[in-house]
Design a protein around this motif. Structure first.
Motif, PDB file in Angstrom:
ATOM      1  N   GLU A 255       0.819  -1.201   0.000  1.00 11.76           N
ATOM      2  CA  GLU A 255       0.000   0.000   0.000  1.00 11.76           C
ATOM      3  C   GLU A 255       0.858   1.259   0.000  1.00 11.76           C
ATOM      4  O   GLU A 255       1.984   1.258   0.517  1.00 11.76           O
ATOM      5  N   PRO A 256       0.320   2.352  -0.544  1.00 13.04           N
ATOM      6  CA  PRO A 256       1.085   3.598  -0.522  1.00 13.04           C
ATOM      7  C   PRO A 256       1.138   4.201   0.876  1.00 13.04           C
ATOM      8  O   PRO A 256       0.269   3.939   1.731  1.00 13.04           O
ATOM      9  N   VAL A 257       2.179   4.988   1.110  1.00 12.34           N
ATOM     10  CA  VAL A 257       2.304   5.726   2.377  1.00 12.34           C
ATOM     11  C   VAL A 257       2.623   7.166   2.028  1.00 12.34           C
ATOM     12  O   VAL A 257       3.439   7.447   1.137  1.00 12.34           O
ATOM     13  N   SER A 258       1.953   8.087   2.704  1.00  9.80           N
ATOM     14  CA  SER A 258       2.136   9.508   2.445  1.00  9.80           C
ATOM     15  C   SER A 258       2.518  10.220   3.727  1.00  9.80           C
ATOM     16  O   SER A 258       2.196   9.768   4.836  1.00  9.80           O
ATOM     17  N   LEU A 259       3.208  11.343   3.580  1.00  8.37           N
ATOM     18  CA  LEU A 259       3.578  12.197   4.704  1.00  8.37           C
ATOM     19  C   LEU A 259       2.692  13.431   4.666  1.00  8.37           C
ATOM     20  O   LEU A 259       2.618  14.120   3.644  1.00  8.37           O
ATOM     21  N   VAL A 260       2.031  13.715   5.777  1.00  7.50           N
ATOM     22  CA  VAL A 260       1.161  14.879   5.893  1.00  7.50           C
ATOM     23  C   VAL A 260       1.843  15.924   6.754  1.00  7.50           C
ATOM     24  O   VAL A 260       2.280  15.635   7.877  1.00  7.50           O
ATOM     25  N   LEU A 261       1.946  17.127   6.226  1.00  7.67           N
ATOM     26  CA  LEU A 261       2.507  18.266   6.958  1.00  7.67           C
ATOM     27  C   LEU A 261       1.532  19.424   6.888  1.00  7.67           C
ATOM     28  O   LEU A 261       0.724  19.520   5.962  1.00  7.67           O
ATOM     29  N   ASP A 262       1.606  20.318   7.848  1.00  4.27           N
ATOM     30  CA  ASP A 262       0.778  21.508   7.857  1.00  4.27           C
ATOM     31  C   ASP A 262       1.192  22.406   6.706  1.00  4.27           C
ATOM     32  O   ASP A 262       2.339  22.868   6.643  1.00  4.27           O
ATOM     33  N   ALA A 263       0.289  22.693   5.794  1.00  2.00           N
ATOM     34  CA  ALA A 263       0.592  23.507   4.621  1.00  2.00           C
ATOM     35  C   ALA A 263       0.916  24.949   4.976  1.00  2.00           C
ATOM     36  O   ALA A 263       1.504  25.681   4.179  1.00  2.00           O
ATOM     37  N   ARG A 264       0.542  25.362   6.206  1.00  6.98           N
ATOM     38  CA  ARG A 264       0.726  26.763   6.581  1.00  6.98           C
ATOM     39  C   ARG A 264       2.027  26.995   7.327  1.00  6.98           C
ATOM     40  O   ARG A 264       2.300  28.123   7.763  1.00  6.98           O
TER      41      ARG A 264
END
Length: 265
Positions: A255-264
């Protein structure tokens, strides 16, 4: 960079409207380690609960009379622990837990038996007892993650073909970025797995400070000091990251894995 990464409340709740999501790669391997410092069990899928992968590090041998605050027996004291392989399946508690252990001599004994306790105690040179904790027995946090790129980078510099089992990570990732130690940049972000909502997610909290256990060959227990020395030299003794669970669910290899960061930020 890791210390500057801040997540918004939306990110902490695994809502991604105000966040940047960057696909890192895919899940290459999932491993649970039912008994601390013994061999792991590779699986194609695993449920990520609030206390890590179900069945991970639920058992450990405690050193009797040790009041250090960390009484657990590990392979840093008895390298042969790596050569014990838990097996069997007991799901009576709702988790996949082992019932037996294959010893280095090839014999099969019950995990909770006096025979195994005595054998491990003899190798250590003092009395031990098996302990089970439903929330797990962890060093820093309940989930550990490392990339193939980091393992390959360490091995290349050390001149050793490294088995990824040395690093005892729960989740091994194959990343698009092939630079070693890219995990350092994930601290403060959230790793999100799969494509189906709600997606299992881990908040990356800290870099994984390594000890001499990565020097140990998982098949023989023999030590090669070049491995840890290389990690110290290249990345101040850090390789991989730890995290805490912010969304439960099943993770699957591929499965894919993504990194989430605050865009602001």
């Amino acid at each position: 960079m890791p210390g500057d990464v801040k997540r918004s409340a939306a990110c902490r709740g695994v809502t991604y409207g105000d966040c940047m999501m960057n696909e890192l790669g895919r899940v290459c391997e999932l491993v649970r380690y039912p008994v601390k410092s013994m061999a792991g069990t590779v699986t194609e899928s695993a449920f990520l609960g609030w206390h890590g992968l179900d069945g991970d590090r639920r058992f450990a041998f405690r050193r009797l009379g040790d009041d250090s605050g960390f009484p657990w027996l590990s392979a840093s004291r008895v390298a042969e622990l790596l050569l014990y392989h838990p097996f069997g399946l007991d799901e009576s508690t709702g988790e996949p837990l082992p019932t037996h252990v294959r010893t280095p001599a090839g014999t099969h004994v019950e995990l909770r038996s006096a025979e195994l306790q005595s054998e491990v105690g003899e190798r250590f040179g003092s009395s031990v007892e098996l302990i089970k904790l439903k929330h797990g027995i962890f060093d820093e946090a309940s989930v550990s993650v490392i990339s193939l790129a980091t393992i390959a980078g360490i091995g290349g510099e050390a001149g050793v073909d490294l088995d990824r089992r040395r690093f005892r990570a729960n989740i091994v990732l194959e990343t698009r970025d092939r630079h070693p130690f890219l995990e350092d940049g994930w601290v403060g972000g959230t790793l999100v797995f799969g494509n189906s909502e709600p997606r299992p997610a881990v908040s990356v909290t800290v870099r994984d400070v390594r000890c001499m256990m990565i020097n140990l060959d998982p098949d023989t227990g023999t030590q090669d000091a070049r491995v840890l020395k290389t990690v110290v030299r290249l990345n101040k003794n850090n390789a991989g990251v730890y995290g805490t669970v912010v969304q439960t669910g099943t993770i699957r290899v591929g499965e894919p894995v993504s990194l989430v960061l605050d865009a602001r930020r």
